[in-house]
Design a protein around this motif. Structure first.
Motif, PDB file in Angstrom:
ATOM      1  N   LEU A  26       0.851  -1.178   0.000  1.00 32.59           N
ATOM      2  CA  LEU A  26       0.000   0.000   0.000  1.00 32.59           C
ATOM      3  C   LEU A  26       0.892   1.235   0.000  1.00 32.59           C
ATOM      4  O   LEU A  26       1.748   1.372   0.883  1.00 32.59           O
ATOM      5  CB  LEU A  26      -0.920   0.033   1.234  1.00 32.59           C
ATOM      6  CG  LEU A  26      -2.149  -0.878   1.198  1.00 32.59           C
ATOM      7  CD1 LEU A  26      -1.761  -2.328   1.382  1.00 32.59           C
ATOM      8  CD2 LEU A  26      -3.137  -0.473   2.282  1.00 32.59           C
ATOM      9  N   ARG A  27       0.694   2.097  -0.967  1.00 37.98           N
ATOM     10  CA  ARG A  27       1.500   3.302  -1.093  1.00 37.98           C
ATOM     11  C   ARG A  27       0.579   4.513  -0.908  1.00 37.98           C
ATOM     12  O   ARG A  27      -0.248   4.814  -1.775  1.00 37.98           O
ATOM     13  CB  ARG A  27       2.201   3.323  -2.446  1.00 37.98           C
ATOM     14  CG  ARG A  27       3.147   2.121  -2.613  1.00 37.98           C
ATOM     15  CD  ARG A  27       3.669   1.977  -4.034  1.00 37.98           C
ATOM     16  NE  ARG A  27       4.513   0.785  -4.142  1.00 37.98           N
ATOM     17  CZ  ARG A  27       4.997   0.325  -5.291  1.00 37.98           C
ATOM     18  NH1 ARG A  27       4.720   0.954  -6.429  1.00 37.98           N
ATOM     19  NH2 ARG A  27       5.757  -0.769  -5.301  1.00 37.98           N
ATOM     20  N   SER A  33      -4.835   9.312  -0.881  1.00 35.48           N
ATOM     21  CA  SER A  33      -5.139   8.281  -1.881  1.00 35.48           C
ATOM     22  C   SER A  33      -4.103   7.155  -1.764  1.00 35.48           C
ATOM     23  O   SER A  33      -2.990   7.364  -1.283  1.00 35.48           O
ATOM     24  CB  SER A  33      -5.141   8.869  -3.289  1.00 35.48           C
ATOM     25  OG  SER A  33      -3.856   9.328  -3.641  1.00 35.48           O
ATOM     26  N   ILE A  34      -4.489   5.951  -2.201  1.00 34.86           N
ATOM     27  CA  ILE A  34      -3.655   4.772  -1.957  1.00 34.86           C
ATOM     28  C   ILE A  34      -3.561   3.927  -3.220  1.00 34.86           C
ATOM     29  O   ILE A  34      -4.581   3.572  -3.831  1.00 34.86           O
ATOM     30  CB  ILE A  34      -4.228   3.915  -0.809  1.00 34.86           C
ATOM     31  CG1 ILE A  34      -4.389   4.749   0.462  1.00 34.86           C
ATOM     32  CG2 ILE A  34      -3.344   2.707  -0.539  1.00 34.86           C
ATOM     33  CD1 ILE A  34      -4.996   3.999   1.623  1.00 34.86           C
ATOM     34  N   THR A  88      -9.517   6.889  -1.388  1.00 34.56           N
ATOM     35  CA  THR A  88      -9.465   6.831   0.069  1.00 34.56           C
ATOM     36  C   THR A  88      -9.276   5.384   0.498  1.00 34.56           C
ATOM     37  O   THR A  88      -9.529   4.444  -0.277  1.00 34.56           O
ATOM     38  CB  THR A  88     -10.764   7.352   0.715  1.00 34.56           C
ATOM     39  OG1 THR A  88     -11.849   6.469   0.336  1.00 34.56           O
ATOM     40  CG2 THR A  88     -11.078   8.774   0.267  1.00 34.56           C
ATOM     41  N   ALA A  89      -8.894   5.186   1.752  1.00 34.51           N
ATOM     42  CA  ALA A  89      -8.772   3.828   2.283  1.00 34.51           C
ATOM     43  C   ALA A  89     -10.123   3.132   2.331  1.00 34.51           C
ATOM     44  O   ALA A  89     -10.225   1.919   2.103  1.00 34.51           O
ATOM     45  CB  ALA A  89      -8.152   3.875   3.674  1.00 34.51           C
ATOM     46  N   ALA A  90     -11.173   3.894   2.614  1.00 39.96           N
ATOM     47  CA  ALA A  90     -12.507   3.300   2.716  1.00 39.96           C
ATOM     48  C   ALA A  90     -12.981   2.724   1.388  1.00 39.96           C
ATOM     49  O   ALA A  90     -13.863   1.856   1.363  1.00 39.96           O
ATOM     50  CB  ALA A  90     -13.499   4.349   3.209  1.00 39.96           C
ATOM     51  N   LEU A 111      -7.751   4.974   7.151  1.00 38.58           N
ATOM     52  CA  LEU A 111      -6.661   5.934   7.221  1.00 38.58           C
ATOM     53  C   LEU A 111      -7.226   7.276   7.659  1.00 38.58           C
ATOM     54  O   LEU A 111      -8.143   7.806   7.028  1.00 38.58           O
ATOM     55  CB  LEU A 111      -5.973   6.084   5.859  1.00 38.58           C
ATOM     56  CG  LEU A 111      -4.833   7.104   5.795  1.00 38.58           C
ATOM     57  CD1 LEU A 111      -3.634   6.605   6.601  1.00 38.58           C
ATOM     58  CD2 LEU A 111      -4.438   7.389   4.347  1.00 38.58           C
ATOM     59  N   GLU A 112      -6.691   7.783   8.744  1.00 39.42           N
ATOM     60  CA  GLU A 112      -7.060   9.119   9.211  1.00 39.42           C
ATOM     61  C   GLU A 112      -5.873  10.056   9.029  1.00 39.42           C
ATOM     62  O   GLU A 112      -4.721   9.656   9.238  1.00 39.42           O
ATOM     63  CB  GLU A 112      -7.462   9.076  10.687  1.00 39.42           C
ATOM     64  CG  GLU A 112      -8.684   8.219  10.977  1.00 39.42           C
ATOM     65  CD  GLU A 112      -9.024   8.208  12.456  1.00 39.42           C
ATOM     66  OE1 GLU A 112      -8.542   9.107  13.179  1.00 39.42           O
ATOM     67  OE2 GLU A 112      -9.749   7.302  12.876  1.00 39.42           O
TER      68      GLU A 112
END
Length: 334
Positions: A26-27, A33-34, A88-90, A111-112
């Motif tokens: 995961l970057r 953003s990921i 987003t992570a979600a 991710l917060e």
């Protein structure tokens, strides 16, 4: 033939299983953003389309596959890579399965991002893997396999002679109990109001009895050393007969033949979850999370790339009965 202690059941005696190496990168960029990159490596059989714990095979993933020959020429490993980017992570999918399928491993990513008045930014990452129920499987294993067989399996010793015969008897008993348990779960799912204790016990008894009559130790002893193609056909036959025994026993116990097809569907659904959990036990996982800044806190991760990448390593057995939670916090200036 040597048999793994965490994969001992009748079908393993008939057809050997491989294992899968999983790596996920995961970057994370500064805005949250990921980019996600999955890499799976293992025996080609691990990538069969019908595997209960599905692997990525379509949108949103860009997937590539290749075969890597073993250096000694003894065969090859299959490698699948899947890439995708998410805002987003979600937005990262929790698994690779179809909607509503409970079998695949579920993983939740969050991710917060916190920004201070001093211009510092904190990225707070969490990955939660949902627990896989395993305690019941372990109790059945200990009930059905003798102490001598369990010791040999723990040591990785070959099962030969009388020890092999004990292992076959144990594997058959294990499979019968498993089918009985799944038959009860199917009843509870399809007719919860009518699945009394007496009904469930009657269905369990009849399903286990049908398998005991059809699959004797002597029958299995004569099948273990057959060619691989025949073992695959025998595995399919056993699975079919187990499903039919469970569904028909449940319908008889309730006294309603019209529910047999629904019981068969529910049984197969429960079995897919069980099979996926079994398959995860000897898999290895590496999770690499790269942040825009150095990592300052983590749950036991090793750090690479100058402290910007948290690396978590674990095995499928770490997913038994409790959620596995991996966390890391990175912090950087303006």
């Amino acid at each position: 033939m040597p048999i793994r202690p965490d994969r001992v059941l009748l079908l393993t005696l008939l057809a050997a299983s491989g294992c899968l190496e999983r790596r996920e990168d995961l970057r994370i960029d500064a805005a949250g953003s990921i980019e996600v990159i999955h890499r799976f490596k293992g025996d080609p059989g691990e990538f069969a389309p019908g595997r209960p714990d599905r692997l990525p095979g379509g949108a949103p993933w860009v997937v590539t596959d290749e075969d890597l020959p073993h250096p000694d020429g003894s065969g090859s490993d299959h490698v699948r890579e899947a890439r995708a980017s998410f805002p987003t992570a979600a937005a990262i999918p929790m698994n690779f399965g179809l909607a509503g399928d409970p079998a695949p491993l579920a993983m939740h990513t969050s991710l917060e991002i916190e920004r201070s008045d001093r211009g510092e930014t904190r990225w707070i990452f969490e990955r939660r893997y949902e627990a896989r129920a395993y305690a019941l499987r372990d109790r059945i294993f200990r009930r059905t396999f003798s102490g001598n067989v369990r010791k040999a399996l723990d040591r990785g010793e070959p099962l030969e002679g009388e020890l092999r015969a004990e292992a076959i008897r144990g594997a058959l008993a294990f499979e019968r109990e498993k089918v009985g348990e799944l038959a009860e779960r199917a009843l509870a799912a399809v007719v919860p109001g009518r699945a009394t204790a007496a009904v469930r016990l009657a269905a369990r008894r009849d399903a286990e009895r049908a398998l005991e009559e059809a699959w004797s130790p002597e029958t299995v002893e004569g099948l273990i050393d057959r060619p691989a193609e025949e073992k695959i056909a025998l595995e399919e036959r056993f699975r079919r007969e187990a499903l039919e025994a469970a569904a028909s026993a449940g319908a008889r116990a309730v006294g309603d033949a019209s529910i047999e097809s629904k019981l068969a569907e529910a049984f197969e659904r429960e079995r897919r979850v069980w099979d996926a959990t079994e398959g995860l036990q000897d898999e290895t996982f590496v999770l690499r999370v790269t942040f825009p800044a150095p990592v300052v806190l983590s749950d036991g991760a090793t750090l690479e790339d100058g402290g910007r990448t948290a690396v978590f390593r674990f095995g499928g057995e770490d997913l038994r009965d409790d959620d596995l939670v991996l966390r890391a916090v990175a912090q950087g200036g303006p």
